[in-house]
Design a protein around this motif. Sequence first.
Motif, PDB file in Angstrom:
ATOM      1  N   UNK A  62     -84.723-118.648 -19.613  1.00 57.65           N
ATOM      2  CA  UNK A  62     -84.889-118.152 -18.249  1.00 57.65           C
ATOM      3  C   UNK A  62     -84.645-119.307 -17.277  1.00 57.65           C
ATOM      4  N   UNK A  63     -84.320-118.942 -16.045  1.00 60.17           N
ATOM      5  CA  UNK A  63     -84.130-119.985 -15.038  1.00 60.17           C
ATOM      6  C   UNK A  63     -85.078-119.728 -13.870  1.00 60.17           C
ATOM      7  N   UNK A  64     -85.263-120.762 -13.063  1.00 63.63           N
ATOM      8  CA  UNK A  64     -86.195-120.717 -11.928  1.00 63.63           C
ATOM      9  C   UNK A  64     -85.577-121.589 -10.835  1.00 63.63           C
ATOM     10  N   UNK A  65     -85.326-121.036  -9.690  1.00 65.17           N
ATOM     11  CA  UNK A  65     -84.677-121.772  -8.583  1.00 65.17           C
ATOM     12  C   UNK A  65     -83.390-122.482  -9.039  1.00 65.17           C
ATOM     13  N   UNK A  67     -84.998-124.979 -12.710  1.00 67.88           N
ATOM     14  CA  UNK A  67     -85.488-125.110 -14.088  1.00 67.88           C
ATOM     15  C   UNK A  67     -84.688-124.209 -15.016  1.00 67.88           C
ATOM     16  N   UNK A  68     -84.331-124.738 -16.166  1.00 66.65           N
ATOM     17  CA  UNK A  68     -83.853-123.883 -17.254  1.00 66.65           C
ATOM     18  C   UNK A  68     -84.834-124.060 -18.393  1.00 66.65           C
ATOM     19  N   UNK A  69     -85.393-122.945 -18.827  1.00 67.24           N
ATOM     20  CA  UNK A  69     -86.402-122.994 -19.887  1.00 67.24           C
ATOM     21  C   UNK A  69     -85.888-122.273 -21.126  1.00 67.24           C
ATOM     22  N   UNK A  70     -85.554-123.005 -22.195  1.00 61.36           N
ATOM     23  CA  UNK A  70     -85.196-122.320 -23.441  1.00 61.36           C
ATOM     24  C   UNK A  70     -86.418-121.560 -23.972  1.00 61.36           C
TER      25      UNK A  70
END
Lengths: 252, 351
Positions: free
Chosen positions: B236-239, B273-276
């Motif tokens: 998922x990504x954030x900003x 942010x990129x969160x695996x």
Amino acid sequence: MKKIFSRPKSLKTTPFHYCPGCGHSIIHRLIGEVIDEMNLQEKIIGVPPAGCAVLAYNYFDIDMGEASHGRAAAVATGLKRAVPDRVVFTYQGDGDMAAIGTAESIHAAARGENITTIFVNNGVYGMTGGQMAPTTILGQNTTTSPRGRKEKVEGFPINLSEMLAIAPGSSYIERTAVNTPANILKTKKAIAKAFRLQIQGYGFTLVEVLSACPTNWKMDPLKASKWIDEVMASHFPLGVLKDTPGDKKDAH
Amino acid sequence: MRGNHVVGEAAIRAGCRYYFGYPITPQNEIPEYMSEKLPEAEGGVFIQAESEIASIHMVIGASMAGGRVMTSSSGPGISLKQEGISFLCALELPAVIVNMSRGGPGLGNIAPSQSDYFQATRGGGHGDYRTIVFGPNSCQELADLTYEGFNLADKYRTPVLILGDGMLGQMMEPVELPQEIPLKKLPAKDWALTGAKGRPSRFIRSLILDPIKEEEHNWKLMRKYEKIIREEVKWETYFADDAKMMVIAFGIAARIAKGAIKRLREEGVKVGLLRPITLWPFPFKAIKDFSKKVKHFFVFEMNMGQMVEDVKLGIEGNAEVHFYGRPGGVILTPLEIARVISSQYYQKRLG
């Protein structure tokens, strides 16, 4: 013409790969005969070990699931708990059962897991080429005790069946051999009794079978059979070590 | 609900009826929960085994019989389970394995750490194999990913690892639990060992002495892993849309990083942010795509730098990677990590 002797139907037609004089083929056949006679082919699951009997699933025409070295009692525990109305047995050698798998063996017995173990004791690691086993007796030469096992150096052998007999969870433990026709018949009776007690829910059962490994013992099969009686059985005495249900009609 | 309890409840709702484990902090609430709940479920079995090694092999046995089965532990215990994990992969058996990891190496401590990333994604066991690895960052995700883990394990006949940490296991959050699946609705397993009644006998084994056949088995596993890579990557990504610097973090570190990014955005710092979510398969492609427009990556892990190697593989030299790690079980606050990110951001003259 009446057929009076044939291959048990729970054994496949694959020829055994075992060496001449090896006890595994006799023990496989005995288990096959018992499975047939007790009509268990459709409800039994076997757990073969690492070692010479690792290919047992090529010979038994029953469901079988491989265990890594020493872990058969744990795998069998998982199987039996998941399908408690099936008969589950492990087939293990002495290195598997009494060295690397000691914890699994002791705790399966302590928990009183309702499984049967066929414990084949030939005093050496056979498949890897005859190294010293936990059951190698004092004075015995192996490829890793080339001067003969000495208690001050390699330590004493272990009598695992006697230890397991102390556990309240074990119900029946017998040590037999497959070196003479009389001993072979006793072994068959012991296997049948162990399976029957499992079906009746008595808990952990074990048949330890003293079995020849002429190749690694560097003996001919005849001499190896005699060595079991004359030397090995004095360290690992034959007979019933525990029989909680105490069914007299099975007593030898 | 507490994270560790969430795992247990989600597992039972996913049809898990067999649990085998051994006590180790900080995951003890999982076996405790299972010992309470499983005996109440139909056919449910809980065993506290004599060791981690025994428990993973009990998992193998129950999985062979076709059951949905789970074990859990923490770092040192997962090390002991590696033998069984290699066998689960080779034997193509489904299972869910939870690691609420702690500080290491050795006994380390019981504080939250992410130092088992290599162990989880590379496998500490022997042989050529991969395991699906989830890196949840909240109690809700613990519920969802544990539940989905059982489905994926069955779908691909492979073990699924859930890599949490001591903080995730101990924290309490409101959770929407998944619907309980009736056991009868679970897919049939035409390979399970149940006694050869009315069918030919089966065997499950990993010993393949002929190298050509072992190679075939390896290629078969490889094709399975390639399918998982194509279909199961999650992130998922954030900003992320207008970010000049991308933070990459997983699990609880990503949760902390989110707080930091929110704070930084309020100050006009353009970080995303990129969160695996799946650590294997890793979102290489997503990271590669970002590296075409973002030239500065900031990897934050609660270890000495493990996932950063995968990030670099994904970036393929197209962007600069800065690593910031805190091993040993140290937990940073969002404010602290915000300061480090912001200092890096201004050093690179991005704002």
